[in-house]
Design an enzyme around this catalytic site. Structure first.
Site, PDB file in Angstrom:
ATOM      1  N   ASP A 136     -80.664  36.997  -8.705  1.00 50.42           N
ATOM      2  CA  ASP A 136     -79.580  36.094  -8.302  1.00 50.42           C
ATOM      3  C   ASP A 136     -78.495  36.863  -7.547  1.00 50.42           C
ATOM      4  O   ASP A 136     -77.837  37.742  -8.112  1.00 50.42           O
ATOM      5  CB  ASP A 136     -79.037  35.463  -9.594  1.00 50.42           C
ATOM      6  CG  ASP A 136     -78.093  34.319  -9.324  1.00 50.42           C
ATOM      7  OD1 ASP A 136     -77.717  34.112  -8.161  1.00 50.42           O
ATOM      8  OD2 ASP A 136     -77.718  33.635 -10.292  1.00 50.42           O
ATOM      9  N   ASP A 195     -76.306  25.264  -7.113  1.00 54.05           N
ATOM     10  CA  ASP A 195     -76.751  24.885  -8.458  1.00 54.05           C
ATOM     11  C   ASP A 195     -76.814  23.371  -8.661  1.00 54.05           C
ATOM     12  O   ASP A 195     -75.909  22.648  -8.269  1.00 54.05           O
ATOM     13  CB  ASP A 195     -75.771  25.447  -9.497  1.00 54.05           C
ATOM     14  CG  ASP A 195     -75.851  26.957  -9.570  1.00 54.05           C
ATOM     15  OD1 ASP A 195     -76.423  27.567  -8.655  1.00 54.05           O
ATOM     16  OD2 ASP A 195     -75.332  27.518 -10.553  1.00 54.05           O
TER      17      ASP A 195
HETATM   18  C1  GLA Z   1     -76.123  31.084 -10.646  1.00 52.29           C
HETATM   19  C2  GLA Z   1     -77.510  30.486 -10.526  1.00 52.29           C
HETATM   20  C3  GLA Z   1     -77.813  29.657 -11.757  1.00 52.29           C
HETATM   21  C4  GLA Z   1     -77.697  30.526 -13.002  1.00 52.29           C
HETATM   22  C5  GLA Z   1     -76.319  31.175 -13.065  1.00 52.29           C
HETATM   23  C6  GLA Z   1     -76.240  32.196 -14.170  1.00 52.29           C
HETATM   24  O1  GLA Z   1     -75.111  30.125 -10.603  1.00 52.29           O
HETATM   25  O2  GLA Z   1     -77.623  29.728  -9.374  1.00 52.29           O
HETATM   26  O3  GLA Z   1     -79.104  29.085 -11.671  1.00 52.29           O
HETATM   27  O4  GLA Z   1     -78.707  31.497 -12.973  1.00 52.29           O
HETATM   28  O5  GLA Z   1     -76.009  31.838 -11.847  1.00 52.29           O
HETATM   29  O6  GLA Z   1     -75.024  32.868 -14.199  1.00 52.29           O
END
Ligand code: GLA
Length: 401
Positions: free
Chosen positions: A158, A227
């Site tokens: 990520d 997200d």
């Molecule tokens: C980001 C990702 C999410 C999750 C969070 C965790 O926002 O897009 O899917 O993994 O981080 O902190």
């Protein structure tokens, strides 16, 4: 006679020697490359959507137990993925350790494996993860080795903290694009070096048109959007905006419109059926994001609709596309059949009938049809099919000739 046998023995010995040497030189890495990971979109569970930063070792074990008990494992949901907030400190040698919520990662992976499931983990190419925990920046090979030693089968990587290194204001520049690609490639190389087949999930929210280069840096899936949240608006905005990305998906490399919210409570059953159907039409990874230990029968019936899962997992691996201005989607399936989904994505209005003309879906002449939510054959239909999907809901068909 005797000489011929000796010559044959020498040949056999020489062949064995060469093969043995090759196995030593090429090592496990060659074996790993021969295997295709993510030949169909990965299916499983991820801790983030429900547990977020509260997730513990016990929650992950409970999820593994529930995957088995509910029948989800047997329906194809095999990855058990721990998302952010498992990370602890690095020791004097720089090795990463889990924090107190996860006493022993290897033991957890062993537990997950003992249930016939696979184990996934999360990190960032930056110094910090999105939730502010330790990332892999500068420790990529070391972390990959640690993951392999624990028995990790899936890594979600990520971007987050790397944005701070680059400078958020510079994200859309050529230089930052090169840095992001190099960072993802670096971890891919590190994973490959371990010799363990590990599904590599890129998460950088679709920046810099990741679908155009995700596969080149070793990605098996890449997030195409920001997200998701547990609302119809968020899910529909993300899902229906995937039109046009179909040419980038295929066996081993998938567009990822983020995880499932089914069962989390923010949508009704029709709306959750829309997510399940749309994700299947999109050949999207199916990573459940609910508390599997507390599922009602409706949630189970949506997540475990085997006919819809079969569309998602179709071996042709072609992502569906949108037909015309209405939310009618078509996905070619192996053997010449097609999946069609007719969505009524307006929730504040009276549902309207939608007509599908089979010739628009590429058929000439009558077709056999099956309704994949009603689990009912509709017989042979002539030119078209008209149906009124429920508000926020869907009718999903399999058509063949
Ligand atoms: C980001 C990702 C999410 C999750 C969070 C965790 O926002 O897009 O899917 O993994 O981080 O902190």
């Amino acid at each position: 006679m005797y000489e011929a046998r000796v010559i044959r023995l020498i040949y056999v010995f020489a062949f064995g020697l060469v093969a043995g040497l090759w196995a030593v030189i090429a090592g496990p890495a060659a074996g790993a490359q021969a295997q295709t990971v993510a030949a169909t979109p990965p299916m499983g569970w991820n801790s983030w959507n429900h547990f977020a930063e509260k997730v513990t070792d016990a929650d992950v074990r409970a999820a593994a137990d529930a995957l088995v008990a509910s029948g989800m494992r047997d329906a194809g949901y095999v990855y058990v993925n721990v998302d952010d907030t498992w990370e602890g400190q690095r020791d004097a040698e720089g090795n990463i350790h889990p924090n107190s919520k996860f006493p022993d990662m290897k033991a957890l992976a062993d537990y997950v494996h003992s249930k016939g499931l696979k184990f996934g983990i999360y990190s960032s190419p930056g110094p910090k993860t999105c939730a502010g925990y330790e990332g892999s920046y500068g420790h990529e090979e070391q972390d990959a080795r640690t993951y392999a030693a624990w028995g990790v089968d899936f890594l979600k990587y990520d971007l987050c903290g790397l944005r701070d290194v680059i400078g958020r204001e510079n994200l859309e520049t050529k230089q930052s694009s090169a840095i992001i690609r190099a960072a993802y490639l670096k971890m891919h190389e590190a994973l490959k070096k371990t010799g363990r087949p590990i599904v590599y999930s890129l998460c950088e929210y679709g920046a810099d048109s990741v679908w155009e280069w995700g596969a080149q840096v070793g990605g098996n899936l890449w997030r195409t959007t920001d997200d998701i949240s547990d609302s119809f608006r968020s899910m529909a905005l993300i899902g229906f905006s995937q039109a046009g990305l179909e040419k980038y998906a295929g066996p081993g490399h998938w567009n990822d419109p983020d995880m499932l919210e089914i069962g989390n409570g923010g949508m009704n059953a029709d709306e959750y059926r829309t997510q399940m159907s749309l994700w299947a039409m999109l050949a999207a990874p199916l990573l459940a994001g609910n508390d599997l230990s507390k599922m009602d029968e409706t949630t189970k019936s949506i997540l475990m609709n085997k006919e819809v899962i079969a569309v998602d997992q179709d071996v042709l691996g072609e992502q569906g596309s949108r037909l015309g201005p209405l939310q009618v989607w078509v996905r070619p399936l192996a053997g010449g059949a097609k999946a069609v989904a007719l969505f009524n994505f307006v929730t504040d209005d009276v549902p309207q009938p939608i007509t599908l003309r089979f010739k628009d879906a590429g058929f000439t002449g009558p077709v056999h049809a099956r309704d994949l939510w009603a689990h009912k054959d509709l017989g042979v239909l002539k030119d078209s099919y008209t149906v009124t999907p429920p508000k926020g809901g869907v009718v999903m068909l399999r058509l063949w000739q």
